[in-house]
Design a protein around this motif. Structure first.
Motif, PDB file in Angstrom:
ATOM      1  N   SER A  13      -5.094  -4.142  -4.236  1.00 10.68           N
ATOM      2  CA  SER A  13      -4.074  -4.859  -3.461  1.00 10.68           C
ATOM      3  C   SER A  13      -5.410  -6.166  -3.193  1.00 10.68           C
ATOM      4  O   SER A  13      -5.033  -7.338  -2.828  1.00 10.68           O
ATOM      5  CB  SER A  13      -4.331  -4.440  -2.266  1.00 10.68           C
ATOM      6  OG  SER A  13      -3.853  -4.297  -1.101  1.00 10.68           O
ATOM      7  N   CYS A  56       0.597  -0.951  -0.228  1.00 10.32           N
ATOM      8  CA  CYS A  56      -0.049  -0.363   0.160  1.00 10.32           C
ATOM      9  C   CYS A  56       0.904   1.286   0.303  1.00 10.32           C
ATOM     10  O   CYS A  56       0.528   2.558   0.751  1.00 10.32           O
ATOM     11  CB  CYS A  56      -1.314   0.160   1.343  1.00 10.32           C
ATOM     12  SG  CYS A  56      -0.306  -0.044   2.581  1.00 10.32           S
ATOM     13  N   GLU A 111      -5.096   1.455  -6.184  1.00  9.88           N
ATOM     14  CA  GLU A 111      -4.695   0.295  -5.356  1.00  9.88           C
ATOM     15  C   GLU A 111      -5.356  -0.251  -4.637  1.00  9.88           C
ATOM     16  O   GLU A 111      -5.108  -1.858  -4.260  1.00  9.88           O
ATOM     17  CB  GLU A 111      -3.491   1.206  -4.365  1.00  9.88           C
ATOM     18  CG  GLU A 111      -2.669   0.678  -2.577  1.00  9.88           C
ATOM     19  CD  GLU A 111      -2.532   1.684  -2.019  1.00  9.88           C
ATOM     20  OE1 GLU A 111      -1.322   2.000  -2.239  1.00  9.88           O
ATOM     21  OE2 GLU A 111      -2.924   2.298  -1.319  1.00  9.88           O
ATOM     22  N   ASN A 164      -2.523  -2.080 -11.398  1.00  4.34           N
ATOM     23  CA  ASN A 164      -1.220  -1.537 -12.045  1.00  4.34           C
ATOM     24  C   ASN A 164      -0.748  -0.750 -13.217  1.00  4.34           C
ATOM     25  O   ASN A 164       0.489   0.339 -13.021  1.00  4.34           O
ATOM     26  CB  ASN A 164      -0.269  -2.910 -11.696  1.00  4.34           C
ATOM     27  CG  ASN A 164       0.475  -3.535 -10.419  1.00  4.34           C
ATOM     28  OD1 ASN A 164      -0.242  -2.589  -9.691  1.00  4.34           O
ATOM     29  ND2 ASN A 164       0.074  -4.687 -10.381  1.00  4.34           N
TER      30      ASN A 164
END
Ligand code: SF4
Ligand code: SF4
Ligand code: SF4
Lengths: 269, 424
Positions: free
Chosen positions: B106, B67, B102, B147
């Motif tokens: 994640s 993160c 993100e 990404n």
């Protein structure tokens, strides 16, 4: 050779898939994550090696491996013991990322007295800690992959070369070479500091490509002329502190940063 | 009925960082159930002292690789608060887009790589590459989209290079953003397929009444800044984060623990959802309801489902954000930063829950004091209490050792702990 190592081919040559393990000491685990982070090439990458130990991604590790990638710096006895055990098992030990190669950002706390550091964070509670050291302070390291974080392409190149039995070399020249090839506007002309002239290339001038100055995360290029850089920085009006901040941020320039501090102290006297 | 059991898991796998699970059942009684955190501290709060503000987001980002965007943004927000800088609307949109990607990256990593193998009886995602190539390809497609978009906006998928105090060092070109329209659209289909896959898994039945803490959304489901709220009815301002966390030190952990109205509380996707359900995008809400996930849900295993729901939400919202960005001008000047004495807090919802950075500066912009409160740190005590209750529950249900061991691991994994981050 047994079947278990049968892998893909490279230019028609069958590849040997080395049994590979990943470990982390004190780190942000970012370098390991980078290994999984390039989705487009992950499958061919996994074809190059057989991952047998990768705690962050898999259950059921083993001690039977040939290549060990170790991320993070060492500061506690248990980490020291683990590192020595890994060294005993691995034919090739690779330091993955700047924490492993230099101690990384983790070294910044060592500017202070360790007691003060511990009390600042934990008060009177007993918490064990030591200086943040790079792997090679404790064991022999065969290969280093620099960067905070590492570049996946470089990890892939290293693995391919090991599988092919070829030598692995990092560029000796500075980031500036890559930056100029990328036709970036030089940050000094934009009034920003940059460590590109002294930092080892291989990241394809990652930060200057984004108009951010280099912080030297890959450590010094060969024949890095840091004094020359200090002169350039001073001519552009940057404070000495700005230079020092960048030199000591990721640990690669620790030797230069210490000399710099010494000269500043002597100059002040 | 089961009388004795001994579970000793050192360095739990498929979580970020190092933690141990210990369970001792003797004579039909749970004698001990412990969640230990043994990671080495890196002392970020000390290393920042004396450093000028410019260094801070670069260094603090290194608290966590997974993160790093969230840490960088919380750090920047705290500095901007301390110096009285108000970011432009464009900067806010770009930051939120980064944050969404993100979260997506994640959560997908957790859903497919760390969590799914438990339900598919595999040790990792690696064997699934051969046995279920479509499933893995789908996970990769979503993760790569996230990404790649962070690369385009933030300069780098991990430890972003363009995010600075005041704004961005560089903005993306519109042509670079256009292809993400179709990729985001495709991600919606992929996520609905993901929902079908996860709908086929039997989520363990377990529940323990818990206090859930998160940001409180106003117009939208919250990610960056705002008031702090708990399901027990506590409401605080962002700069009162200390009263929301009450950190303390325990011998079994190098990460600090936290508490609020009860012995422990939880943060993360489930906490955000429990506090802000009505603000979810309609499609995300529909997915939640299909899983019978509605507030207040007290089954910690459902955190994984909440992550899936959030994936749908952030992709839908990112599609809107992208259109707004493409409609407007992608140009702005960076404000000059003038440091001044003062303190600032930055609260950001990172994938694993609410994160706080706090700094105090002197008048030359050097850090005098630094405090970072990490989501997983806030969850450790709650994991401990869940683990005790789970062990007792398993015992009542007469489960065998193997099942207890698996459930205990799955419980900790459901929190998606980021242990090195929590110790920092
Ligand atoms: S080198 Fe940087 S990215 Fe890699 S583990 Fe260390 S802090 Fe993280
Ligand atoms: S921006 Fe930095 S790396 Fe690029 S040419 Fe200038 S000094 Fe060298
Ligand atoms: S430009 Fe400098 S700081 Fe950036 S990645 Fe390359 S070596 Fe590291």
């Amino acid at each position: 050779m047994t079947d278990r190592n049968a892998g893909g081919t490279f230019l028609g040559v069958p590849l040997y898939r080395p049994r590979t393990a990943f470990f982390e000491l004190a780190s942000c685990e970012g370098c390991q994550l980078q290994v999984l982070n390039n989705e487009a090439t992950l499958a061919p990458f996994l074809g190059l090696l057989e991952i047998v130990n990768f705690r962050e991604a898999m259950t059921g590790g083993t001690d039977d491996y040939e290549i060990a990638f170790v991320e993070g710096s060492v500061s506690r006895k248990d980490e020291e013991d683990l590192l020595k055990e890994i060294r005993g098992n691995a034919r090739v030990l690779v330091a993955l990322g700047s924490c492993a190669c230099f101690g990384g950002v983790n070294r910044l706390k060592d500017r202070f007295d360790p007691d003060w550091t511990r009390k600042t964070v934990y008060g009177e509670a007993p918490v064990e800690s030591g200086r943040a050291r790079p792997l090679e302070d404790l064991v022999a390291v065969d290969l280093k992959i620099y960067g905070c974080p590492v570049k996946k392409e470089e990890v892939e190149k290293v693995v391919t070369n090991i599988a092919l039995g070829k030598a692995v070399v990092s560029p000796k020249y500075p980031v500036c070479m890559e930056c100029k090839a990328n036709e970036n506007i030089c940050l000094f002309d934009l009034g920003e500091p940059c460590l590109g002239p002294v930092t080892r290339a291989g990241c394809d001038s990652w930060c200057p490509n984004s108009r951010a100055g280099c912080w030297g995360c890959r450590g010094p290029a060969e024949d890095a002329n840091v004094e020359q850089l200090e002169k350039i920085m001073q001519e552009h009006g940057f404070a000495q502190e700005t230079i020092l901040d960048r030199l000591e941020c990721f640990g690669g320039f620790a030797r230069f940063a210490e000399a710099f501090r010494r000269r500043r102290r002597e100059g002040a006297e | 009925m089961k009388v004795d059991c001994r579970i000793d898991i050192r360095n739990l796998t498929r979580v970020e960082g190092h933690g141990n699970i210990l369970i001792r059942i003797h004579d039909g009684r749970v004698q001990e159930a412990r969640w230990e955190v043994v990671e080495t501290p890196r002392f970020f709060e000390a290393m920042l002292v004396g450093k000028r503000w410019e260094n801070v987001p670069w260094i603090c980002g290194r608290i966590c690789g997974i993160c790093s965007v969230g840490h960088t943004l919380a750090s920047i927000r705290a500095i901007e608060h301390a110096f009285g800088i108000v970011p432009s609307g464009l900067t806010e949109k770009l930051r939120l887009l980064l944050k969404h990607m993100e979260t997506l990256q994640s959560h997908i990593l957790h859903l497919y790589f760390l969590s799914a193998p438990d339900y598919l009886a595999a040790g990792s995602v690696f064997p699934l590459i051969e046995s279920s190539p479509d499933v893995v390809a789908r996970a990769m497609r979503i993760k790569q989209l996230a990404n790649d978009l962070v690369d385009s906006v933030g300069g780098r998928r991990m430890h972003p290079t363009r995010t600075v105090v005041g704004g961005f060092t560089m903005l993306p070109e519109k042509e670079e953003l256009v292809p993400f329209r179709d990729r985001l659209k495709k991600a919606v289909d992929d996520l609905l397929m993901t929902a079908v896959l996860f709908g086929s898994f039997a989520v363990p039945e377990f529940s323990r009444e818990t206090e859930y803490v998160s940001l409180k959304g106003v117009a939208d489901y919250p990610f960056i800044g705002g008031d702090l709220v708990s399901t027990d009815g506590v409401l605080r301002g962002e700069d009162e984060y200390r009263e929301m966390t009450n950190e303390y030190i325990v011998p079994q952990s190098t990460a600090k623990w936290a508490r609020l109205s009860r012995a422990s509380f939880a943060v993360g996707a489930l906490a955000r959802l429990n506090n802000n359900f009505d603000l979810l995008h309609p499609l995300a809400k529909e997915v939640a309801l299909n899983f019978r996930l509605r507030p207040v849900q007290h089954n910690p295993f459902m955190n994984v489902t909440a992550q899936l729901v959030e994936c749908v939400h952030v992709v839908m919202r990112s599609m809107d954000l992208l259109e707004e960005l493409l409609d407007g001008e992608l140009r702005e000047a960076r404000p000059k930063v003038s440091p001044k004495a003062g303190a600032g807090v930055g609260a950001v919802e990172v994938p694993r829950g609410i994160l706080y950075h706090y700094y105090e500066f002197d008048d030359t912009g050097h850090v005098r004091k630094c405090d970072c409160v990490i989501p997983t740190g806030q969850n450790h005590a709650n994991i401990q209490h869940d683990l005790e209750e789970l062990a007792a529950d398993c015992l009542r249900k007469g489960m065998d050792d193997g099942r207890i061991e698996l459930l205990a691991q799955m419980l900790v994994r459901a929190y998606d702990p980021c242990i090195s981050c929590s110790v920092h």
